[in-house]
Write a protein that holds these residues in place. Structure first.
Motif, mmCIF file in Angstrom:
data_model
loop_
_atom_site.group_PDB
_atom_site.id
_atom_site.type_symbol
_atom_site.label_atom_id
_atom_site.label_comp_id
_atom_site.label_asym_id
_atom_site.label_seq_id
_atom_site.Cartn_x
_atom_site.Cartn_y
_atom_site.Cartn_z
ATOM 1 N N CYS A 134 0.823 -1.204 0.000
ATOM 2 C CA CYS A 134 0.000 0.000 0.000
ATOM 3 C C CYS A 134 0.861 1.260 0.000
ATOM 4 N N GLN A 135 1.929 1.225 0.762
ATOM 5 C CA GLN A 135 2.806 2.393 0.864
ATOM 6 C C GLN A 135 3.479 2.710 -0.472
ATOM 7 N N ILE A 136 4.005 1.689 -1.129
ATOM 8 C CA ILE A 136 4.692 1.953 -2.398
ATOM 9 C C ILE A 136 3.671 2.277 -3.496
ATOM 10 N N LEU A 194 3.688 5.773 -5.643
ATOM 11 C CA LEU A 194 3.810 5.750 -7.109
ATOM 12 C C LEU A 194 2.492 6.021 -7.818
ATOM 13 N N ASN A 195 1.418 6.136 -7.051
ATOM 14 C CA ASN A 195 0.063 6.201 -7.620
ATOM 15 C C ASN A 195 -0.186 5.005 -8.533
ATOM 16 N N ALA A 196 0.263 3.852 -8.078
ATOM 17 C CA ALA A 196 0.097 2.611 -8.839
ATOM 18 C C ALA A 196 -1.137 1.865 -8.349
ATOM 19 N N PRO A 197 -1.904 1.260 -9.247
ATOM 20 C CA PRO A 197 -3.061 0.479 -8.811
ATOM 21 C C PRO A 197 -2.630 -0.812 -8.115
ATOM 22 N N TYR A 251 -4.631 4.695 3.659
ATOM 23 C CA TYR A 251 -3.942 5.004 2.407
ATOM 24 C C TYR A 251 -4.915 5.545 1.365
ATOM 25 N N LYS A 252 -4.356 6.343 0.490
ATOM 26 C CA LYS A 252 -5.113 6.791 -0.676
ATOM 27 C C LYS A 252 -4.631 5.955 -1.855
ATOM 28 N N VAL A 253 -5.300 4.837 -2.055
ATOM 29 C CA VAL A 253 -4.899 3.915 -3.114
ATOM 30 C C VAL A 253 -6.101 3.571 -3.985
ATOM 31 N N ARG A 254 -5.804 3.151 -5.197
ATOM 32 C CA ARG A 254 -6.828 2.688 -6.127
ATOM 33 C C ARG A 254 -6.500 1.250 -6.488
#
Length: 258
Positions: free
Chosen positions: A120-122, A126-129, A148-151
């Protein structure tokens, strides 16, 4: 011709060694023009760039599947994250994962959580899905995602309408595979029926997760069209509508690198 993408298929597995090239050529003829191979183990990632160069339309993700964490230990956090980031620089690497949590393995939850946090952190940096695997630890997974702000996508979604809503409220997509072809999967079929099409991706998880009536057989990316057909029936819409919207969903998630 309609076009389809298998958003989660282990085409690199040995089950496909005998006919991989012929199978992918036939997939292309049927309109299956793209396929994403999930990462499961650092040693496996090293082989995926070559495979993606060999076959047009094949992309991959880099990640550590919970089933393979024990085999990969010990891991250095900084080295692990740096390796993930280096892979994501490859144009063919379009996501982090397959990562997540699994209640059916012996590895303690704390160890699984640590590795999932790293992903989640990486991914956030990187704004990686993220391609996420979750089995019977949905509450725990959702708790992690609050930080986290993840997609990303919840692979092989199998759950209730309420669980689907909890994920889609976070903007996450749901991977729809062969489970919806099983009449006994009433809860999941109901959840997918009520989930807006804009939140769904098509997948097979081949060679695993066979469709109804195909028990004991090798699953194949060719079956993505059957999954799409079943989804169209569940939603009482055309196959074309399913194919076109799922392609848009996939493009939005995986093919808009910043």
């Amino acid at each position: 011709m309609l076009f389809f993408t298998d958003s989660h298929c282990h085409l690199d597995f040995s089950a496909f060694d005998a006919d991989r090239t012929a199978l992918w050529e036939y997939c292309n003829q049927q309109g299956i023009h793209r396929l994403i191979i999930p990462g499961i183990h650092p040693e496996q990632w090293q082989k995926l760039p070559t495979l993606s160069q060999q076959y047009q339309g094949i992309f991959y993700a880099a990640g550590l599947h919970p089933w393979w964490i024990a085999d990969a230990l010990p891991l250095d956090e900084q080295t692990f994250k740096a390796t993930l980031a280096a892979h994501y620089n490859n144009d063919a690497c379009i996501a982090m994962g397959e990562c997540g949590l699994d209640k059916n393995i012996a590895l303690p939850l704390d160890e699984q959580l640590k590795i999932f946090h790293w992903h989640c952190q990486i991914a956030e940096a990187l704004n990686a899905p993220l391609m996420m695997h979750c089995l019977k630890f949905h509450g725990e997974l959702l708790s992690v995602l609050k930080h986290y702000k993840v997609r990303g996508v919840i692979h092989a979604f199998s759950g209730s309408r309420e669980l689907a809503r909890q994920y889609t409220d976070k903007g996450l997509l749901l991977g729809v595979g062969g489970v919806i072809t099983w009449a006994r999967a009433a809860k999941t079929r109901d959840a997918i029926h009520h989930t807006p099409l804009e939140f769904l991706l098509l997948e097979t998880d081949a060679p695993d997760m066979p469709l109804a009536g195909q028990q004991g057989q090798r699953n194949s990316p060719l079956h993505i069209i059957e999954v799409a057909t079943q989804l169209a029936q569940l939603k009482d819409i055309s196959l074309q509508a399913v194919a076109e919207q799922c392609e848009r969903n996939l493009d939005r998630l995986f093919f808009q690198k910043e």
